[in-house]
Each structure stands twice: as C-alpha cells, then as structure tokens.
Design an enzyme around this catalytic site. Structure first.
Site, PDB file in Angstrom:
ATOM      1  N   SER A  68      40.572  37.276  37.214  1.00  0.00           N
ATOM      2  CA  SER A  68      39.346  36.518  36.952  1.00  0.00           C
ATOM      3  C   SER A  68      38.156  36.977  37.796  1.00  0.00           C
ATOM      4  CB  SER A  68      39.587  35.029  37.192  1.00  0.00           C
ATOM      5  OG  SER A  68      40.086  34.803  38.500  1.00  0.00           O
ATOM      6  N   ASP A  98      33.858  27.778  42.683  1.00  0.00           N
ATOM      7  CA  ASP A  98      34.897  26.757  42.563  1.00  0.00           C
ATOM      8  C   ASP A  98      35.902  26.969  43.687  1.00  0.00           C
ATOM      9  OD1 ASP A  98      36.435  28.919  41.751  1.00  0.00           O
ATOM     10  OD2 ASP A  98      36.562  28.312  39.651  1.00  0.00           O
ATOM     11  N   HIS A 103      36.768  31.163  43.265  1.00  0.00           N
ATOM     12  CA  HIS A 103      35.891  32.200  42.746  1.00  0.00           C
ATOM     13  C   HIS A 103      34.515  32.177  43.420  1.00  0.00           C
ATOM     14  CE1 HIS A 103      38.765  31.370  39.357  1.00  0.00           C
ATOM     15  NE2 HIS A 103      38.891  32.686  39.501  1.00  0.00           N
TER      16      HIS A 103
END
Length: 334
Positions: free
Chosen positions: A34, A305, A308
């Site tokens: 991600s 978050d 990330h």
C-alpha cells in the site's frame, strides 16, 4: 547463500566492458504494498477500498504517493506498477488456509501478474519494497519470520533476473515500531526489533549481490529516521498521531452492517473476511460518517492513518528516492 550465489553468477556473466558506467533505465517496474499502490487495490475492490474519500483517489494516503513524485525528476518516465495494498512478501496462502490470506496479494504473484501481460526490458529499473504487512498486519514478527521474508525477496530477485531484469533496487523498511499502529496494537518493541533485523538481512543480501551490479539498496529507514529527529525540516509537527482516525479496528463486516451499507455489501464474504483479518486494510473501509465528512486538515502530521504517511511525507520520500536513483542510474526516456 545459494540464492545469492546464483544471482552473482548471472551478474558476472552479464558484465561488460561498460560496467563502470551507471546503468541506464527508461521505465520503473514496481512491486510492493500500500505504500506504493496507485490504485490497484482500489480497482480490485471495485472502487470501495480504500474508501475515497477520505482516502485520496484510491491511494492509501491523503494525496499522491512517493512513486508518483518521481516524474518531477524524470520527465516522461514510464511506470508499470503492480504494488497492491495489503500485499505481503511471503505467499501465506500457500502455507495457511486461513481466509485472511486467500484474497490478499503477495510478491511472487505480483510478478506473475506482471509477466502475464508484459515483459521485462533491459532498460527497466525494478523496485521491490515489501514486508511491512508480514510483520505489522499479520504478526509474523520473529527473526525466523524475517528470514522467511528475506528469502521471499531473494527468490523474487532471482525470478526477475531469469526473466530479463538487469537492475533491481531494494527498499528496506522504516522503524515499524514508530507508527501509530504499533502503539495501538502494543507491539512497539517487537515491531521495532523485527524491522531492524529485516533491514540487517536485506543489507547483507545487497552486499552479497553488490559485485553483480544487478542489485542495489535504498535505505529508506534513514529518511524516516531523519523525519523523526528533525520533523520541522519537513514541515512536520506531529510524528505520533494519525490524522485520520476512523477507528482502528471497527466492525463493518457483519451481515447486518453489510446489508445496511451498500458499500460493504459490495464485498464478497471472502473479501470481507480477508479485509477484517488485516487491520491496516480494515481501517481503509471508512464508516459512512467519515465518507461524508469534510476533508481533514493534516497539516504537520507525519501519518495519515495508523501506518500510512501523509502526502507531505510521500513528497519528501519521492524527492529522496529520486535523488538516489539519479545518483545511481542514468535516465534515458524511450
């Protein structure tokens, strides 16, 4: 050792009289998770994960990720990106039947997906940045687990070389114990230790392969360490708390929730189980209230978050990675 020696042999056979010149590249081929995903998971999950908004256009951040900033350094750069949110280095679906491993991607299968539709060219720069999900999302955080991750990365490098890769760039990991997720899960010490050990293993692997000229290492952990030491130099004032806190592990995957929320109902049962089994992905399925709320002000925040980085951090990482690539390789647009 066998893996390292195998790549060494291939590298020695590939060396030419021009070995002292910086290798040329025209395209980047990216494999990862991600942190580098520019919309692959978003497409796979039919536009529902990560929820956008509050996530930015299918990125696991509030803006473009580091990879997208490389175009500033290399105008006309082509990027083939197979990085996918939730991806692991190890193919756990082959060693466990747990539902949480049956939907997520892994490094070896990302390579398969690329080779099914494309081919590696001599002027491709292949980047591998993976491992955080193995340790942080799934708790495989012992030294033996790190060796298994290292072996998966080494095997991937072998496979890529056999399929035509001429230059491979490995990224190591930041200190995983420094992000909000590790604090939330109360695994700060274990996450810090395994990420340090992972980086030691990767450093040793890169040193073993250095004579081939095929593999190099970018110490991205040093970039994160600098941000933590001197955050003001990067426009940061908060390196501990997430900007978006939509609930670290909430419960959106019950039958009742899915029936009442059209977004959740779009996930198949296997997908809901897989997402619920990865808390880093689960957070990215935002609650209806968060999807409708005003954009968040993340000024000064290091983390978007629980794990990330914000777009500001991604921009800085893109700048540092771009400078490193520019110093090690020669960009020649196709």
């Amino acid at each position: 050792m066998i893996r390292a020696c195998f790549i060494c042999l291939l590298g020695l056979l590939a060396q030419t009289a021009h070995a002292a010149e910086p290798p040329a590249f025209s395209r980047i081929v990216m494999f990862g998770d991600s942190l580098s995903d520019t919309g692959k998971m978003y497409g796979k999950m039919r536009g529902y994960l990560p929820s956008s908004p509050p996530y930015h256009e299918g990125r696991f951040s509030n803006g473009p990720v580091w990879l997208e900033h490389l175009a500033t350094y290399f105008p006309g750069l082509k990027i083939a990106n197979e990085a996918e949110g939730g991806a692991t280095a190890v193919a756990y679906n082959k060693i466990s039947w747990h539902p949480k491993y049956q939907v997520i991607n892994n490094l070896d299968y990302e390579i398969t997906q690329f080779l099914q539709k494309d081919a590696l060219q001599p002027d491709d720069l292949v980047i591998l940045w993976v491992g955080a999900n193995d340790y942080l999302a799934y708790g495989w955080n012992t030294e033996q687990d790190a060796k298994r991750v290292r072996d998966a990365i080494s095997d991937a490098a072998n496979r890529l070389v056999l399929n035509g890769a001429k230059q491979i760039l490995l990224f190591n990991l930041p200190d995983l114990g420094q992000n909000p997720s590790a604090r939330s899960q109360q695994v700060v010490e274990a996450a810090s230790h395994v990420s340090r050990y992972h980086n030691e293993l990767l450093q040793n692997l890169a040193r073993q392969l250095a004579p081939t000229g095929l593999v190099r290492l970018f110490d991205i952990d040093k970039q994160f360490d600098e941000m933590l030491r001197e955050p003001q130099n990067f426009g940061l004032s908060d390196t501990e708390h997430a900007c978006y806190d939509g609930g670290y592990v909430w419960k959106p995957f019950s039958a009742r929730s899915a029936a009442s929320d059209g977004q959740l109902a779009a996930f198949a049962p296997a997908e809901r189980l897989a997402i619920a089994g990865n808390p880093l992905l689960a957070q990215a399925v935002a609650s209806p209230m968060m999807r409708k709320s005003a954009p968040l002000n993340c000024e000064g925040k290091m983390y978007w978050d629980q794990v990330h980085p914000t777009r500001v951090v991604h921009a800085a990482l893109g700048e540092r990675a771009g400078a490193f690539i520019e110093s090690q390789y020669e960009f020649i647009p196709r």
